[in-house]
Design a protein around this motif. Structure first.
Motif, mmCIF file in Angstrom:
data_model
loop_
_atom_site.group_PDB
_atom_site.id
_atom_site.type_symbol
_atom_site.label_atom_id
_atom_site.label_comp_id
_atom_site.label_asym_id
_atom_site.label_seq_id
_atom_site.Cartn_x
_atom_site.Cartn_y
_atom_site.Cartn_z
ATOM 1 N N ALA A 1 4.990 -8.094 0.292
ATOM 2 C CA ALA A 1 6.074 -7.127 0.107
ATOM 3 C C ALA A 1 5.652 -5.734 0.554
ATOM 4 C CB ALA A 1 6.495 -7.111 -1.363
ATOM 5 N N GLU A 2 4.425 -5.352 0.250
ATOM 6 C CA GLU A 2 3.939 -4.036 0.665
ATOM 7 C C GLU A 2 3.899 -3.926 2.187
ATOM 8 O OE1 GLU A 2 0.019 -1.103 0.184
ATOM 9 O OE2 GLU A 2 0.159 -2.950 -1.005
ATOM 10 N N SER A 3 3.463 -4.996 2.846
ATOM 11 C CA SER A 3 3.362 -4.980 4.299
ATOM 12 C C SER A 3 4.711 -4.732 4.965
ATOM 13 C CB SER A 3 2.770 -6.313 4.784
ATOM 14 O OG SER A 3 2.813 -6.403 6.191
ATOM 15 N N VAL A 4 5.722 -5.491 4.561
ATOM 16 C CA VAL A 4 7.023 -5.334 5.201
ATOM 17 C C VAL A 4 7.694 -4.043 4.748
ATOM 18 C CG1 VAL A 4 8.423 -6.646 3.540
ATOM 19 C CG2 VAL A 4 9.056 -6.631 5.948
ATOM 20 N N SER A 5 7.451 -3.608 3.515
ATOM 21 C CA SER A 5 8.024 -2.347 3.043
ATOM 22 C C SER A 5 7.439 -1.160 3.792
ATOM 23 C CB SER A 5 7.796 -2.192 1.534
ATOM 24 O OG SER A 5 8.473 -3.195 0.808
ATOM 25 N N ASP A 6 6.148 -1.215 4.076
ATOM 26 C CA ASP A 6 5.532 -0.155 4.889
ATOM 27 C C ASP A 6 6.210 -0.053 6.253
ATOM 28 O OD1 ASP A 6 3.683 0.548 2.945
ATOM 29 O OD2 ASP A 6 2.018 -0.557 3.855
ATOM 30 N N LEU A 7 6.485 -1.202 6.854
ATOM 31 C CA LEU A 7 7.102 -1.210 8.184
ATOM 32 C C LEU A 7 8.514 -0.642 8.133
ATOM 33 C CD1 LEU A 7 6.976 -1.896 11.139
ATOM 34 C CD2 LEU A 7 7.498 -4.284 10.578
ATOM 35 N N ILE A 8 9.287 -1.047 7.124
ATOM 36 C CA ILE A 8 10.649 -0.516 6.987
ATOM 37 C C ILE A 8 10.622 0.985 6.735
ATOM 38 C CG2 ILE A 8 12.567 -0.431 5.333
ATOM 39 C CD1 ILE A 8 13.018 -2.614 7.257
ATOM 40 N N CYS A 9 9.731 1.434 5.863
ATOM 41 C CA CYS A 9 9.677 2.864 5.560
ATOM 42 C C CYS A 9 9.267 3.670 6.783
ATOM 43 C CB CYS A 9 8.720 3.119 4.394
ATOM 44 S SG CYS A 9 9.409 2.623 2.799
ATOM 45 N N ASP A 10 8.411 3.104 7.611
ATOM 46 C CA ASP A 10 8.046 3.776 8.852
ATOM 47 C C ASP A 10 9.268 3.923 9.757
ATOM 48 O OD1 ASP A 10 5.969 4.828 10.708
ATOM 49 O OD2 ASP A 10 6.547 3.087 11.901
ATOM 50 N N LYS A 11 10.088 2.890 9.825
ATOM 51 C CA LYS A 11 11.304 2.947 10.627
ATOM 52 C C LYS A 11 12.292 3.966 10.071
ATOM 53 C CE LYS A 11 11.171 -1.843 12.347
ATOM 54 N NZ LYS A 11 11.440 -1.621 13.782
ATOM 55 N N LEU A 12 12.333 4.077 8.742
ATOM 56 C CA LEU A 12 13.290 4.975 8.093
ATOM 57 C C LEU A 12 12.785 6.411 7.993
ATOM 58 C CD1 LEU A 12 14.432 2.696 5.109
ATOM 59 C CD2 LEU A 12 15.793 3.310 7.123
ATOM 60 N N GLY A 13 11.502 6.631 8.275
ATOM 61 C CA GLY A 13 10.932 7.960 8.093
ATOM 62 C C GLY A 13 10.688 8.302 6.643
ATOM 63 N N VAL A 14 10.504 7.277 5.808
ATOM 64 C CA VAL A 14 10.217 7.480 4.380
ATOM 65 C C VAL A 14 8.712 7.509 4.204
ATOM 66 C CG1 VAL A 14 10.397 6.467 2.076
ATOM 67 C CG2 VAL A 14 12.353 6.381 3.639
ATOM 68 N N ASP A 15 8.175 8.595 3.631
ATOM 69 C CA ASP A 15 6.722 8.709 3.529
ATOM 70 C C ASP A 15 6.196 8.421 2.128
ATOM 71 O OD1 ASP A 15 7.563 10.955 2.188
ATOM 72 O OD2 ASP A 15 6.587 12.398 3.541
ATOM 73 N N ALA A 16 7.038 7.905 1.245
ATOM 74 C CA ALA A 16 6.585 7.548 -0.100
ATOM 75 C C ALA A 16 5.605 6.374 -0.016
ATOM 76 C CB ALA A 16 7.783 7.171 -0.970
ATOM 77 N N VAL A 17 4.591 6.408 -0.868
ATOM 78 C CA VAL A 17 3.565 5.363 -0.830
ATOM 79 C C VAL A 17 3.936 4.225 -1.772
ATOM 80 C CG1 VAL A 17 1.755 7.008 -0.252
ATOM 81 C CG2 VAL A 17 2.203 6.464 -2.653
ATOM 82 N N CYS A 18 3.324 3.080 -1.528
ATOM 83 C CA CYS A 18 3.530 1.912 -2.372
ATOM 84 C C CYS A 18 2.916 2.141 -3.751
ATOM 85 C CB CYS A 18 2.899 0.690 -1.712
ATOM 86 S SG CYS A 18 2.966 -0.801 -2.714
ATOM 87 N N GLU A 19 3.662 1.802 -4.806
ATOM 88 C CA GLU A 19 3.179 1.968 -6.176
ATOM 89 C C GLU A 19 2.946 0.640 -6.887
ATOM 90 O OE1 GLU A 19 5.665 4.487 -8.537
ATOM 91 O OE2 GLU A 19 6.051 5.892 -6.913
ATOM 92 N N THR A 20 3.246 -0.469 -6.227
ATOM 93 C CA THR A 20 3.310 -1.732 -6.961
ATOM 94 C C THR A 20 1.949 -2.282 -7.365
ATOM 95 O OG1 THR A 20 3.346 -3.015 -4.897
ATOM 96 C CG2 THR A 20 5.479 -2.366 -5.850
#
Length: 407
Positions: free
Chosen positions: A353-372
């Motif tokens: 989940a972290e891997s794919v979420s990082d990729l989506i956030c990069d596409k969206l320009g979201v710089d929040a880090v994973c907290e899970t």
């Protein structure tokens, strides 16, 4: 009514709910849809072993490293979603001692803790073990209760703004100008959805979902049977220390033991044979380690389908396919806003989940880090609350129904 989430997630198993939680904690607008209740695919139809990585240590170092890292994280965040039992790899008289030595050496190199036990010493821990056990290795395996795990992830996702729909099958995707423009979702949603991005987290069904967008994903699913028998007080999980084969894992529950499993290729993860020989083989082989299970009453039997990804070869023996995971960005296939996450294991769901979420956030320009990895799941220390989450999302599966589904 038209829905326009930033991210639409297809699949409500451990990976899908884990993605929903991860993205919601980063402030991303998420909708998750599943067709038959949460974790109704592979997640809650597994044997429920929390892998230490020892099973893969000598053959797949990366996969083993992923397992031990996530094993440690789940022990810190998941509370009553897991049970810390420890595990044993046992060598019988007929098993190759060089394989045992190779596995232990690989575990030591990776950093998977092991303790060597003689046959006499290990039977002090598990008196019912066969006298044929000559040597054993203690490893940090455990048990995971997937119904609780998925429901807790979903509850935290919704608590941070996501919407989760457990009875909302994906019916169609419309691709225009190199993007998924619309998705028709049935059931409780009953509407068209216009997402900015779509994540295919549907496990063994990933090929079918991808085909709706005109994309081929090389899934090679295999079925396996689990047989839960009445057996109290096992203690650690048991693994036969040989090349992976049918009937080489026994997973302890409080008053039951789950015996498994087989590996048989299936063409359709919704329509496959459930053969008696698989049950018979699993019981017989597991009884070579723990003889009393041969005559123990059967409580329930179920099959699950592994979401194996093998784009280059459709092996007849699918035990040889890597249990690692792959994130596929289908921009390379001409669909810019569509991703698939394939392969993997229940133990590594959070990392997936972290891997794919990082990729989506990069596409969206979201710089929040994973907290899970550091944030405990809601209700983690309250089994009753976890089981309320299961009921709310219709998430009970057979793997753990004796624990999370009892009255």
């Amino acid at each position: 009514m038209m829905h326009s989430p930033t991210v639409l997630i297809i699949g409500g198993g451990a990976t899908g709910t884990g993605i929903a939680r991860d993205l919601a904690l980063r402030g991303v607008d998420v909708m998750l849809v599943e067709r038959n209740g949460l974790s109704s695919g592979a997640s809650s139809r597994s044997h429920g072993l929390l892998h230490s990585g020892a099973r893969y240590a000598e053959a797949n170092r990366v996969g083993a490293e992923e397992c031990i890292a996530e094993n440690r994280i789940l022990r810190s965040i998941a509370g009553a979603c897991i049970r810390d039992t420890g595990g044993l790899f046992v060598q019988l008289a007929e098993d190759d001692p060089e394989y045992f030595d190779e596995k232990r050496a690989a575990c030591d190199e990776i950093g998977i803790e092991t303790t060597l036990l003689s046959g006499t010493e290990v039977r002090a821990h598990v008196p019912d073990l066969t006298a044929e056990v000559e040597l054993a290795m203690w490893v940090p395996d455990g048990v995971v209760y997937p119904s609780r795990l998925c429901a807790a992830n979903a509850a935290d996702a919704e608590g941070h703004g996501a919407t989760v729909h457990p009875h909302a099958p994906l019916e169609e995707m419309v691709v225009e100008d190199g993007r998924v423009e619309r998705a028709l979702v049935g059931g409780e949603v009953g509407a068209e959805v216009e997402p900015d991005h779509v994540i295919n987290a549907s496990g063994a069904w990933a090929g079918r979902v991808a085909s709706m967008a005109g994309i081929e994903v090389g899934m090679a699913p295999s079925r396996g049977v689990m047989v839960s028998v009445a057996y109290e007080g096992l203690g650690p999980a048991l693994n036969r220390c040989r090349n992976p084969d049918d009937g080489d894992i026994v997973v302890p529950h409080e008053e039951e033991a789950v015996l498994g499993t087989t590996s048989v290729p299936v063409a359709d993860p919704d329509d496959y044979e459930q053969a008696d020989w698989e049950i018979e083989t699993s019981v017989r082989e597991c009884a070579t380690m723990l003889p009393p299970v041969a005559d123990a009453p059967t409580i329930r039997t179920w099959w699950g389908v592994r979401p194996l990804y093998a784009p280059d070869e459709q092996a007849s023996d699918r035990r040889g396919i890597s249990r690692g995971f792959t994130t596929l960005d289908h921009a390379a296939d001409g669909v810019d806003n569509f991703l698939s996450i394939v392969g993997g294991k229940l133990t590594t769901y959070r990392q997936m989940a972290e891997s794919v979420s990082d990729l989506i956030c990069d596409k969206l320009g979201v710089d929040a880090v994973c907290e899970t990895a550091t944030r405990p799941l809601p209700g983690a220390e309250d089994p009753d609350r976890l089981d309320e989450f299961i009921a709310a999302y219709d998430g009970q599966g057979p793997t753990d129904e004796d624990v999370s589904g009892r009255d």
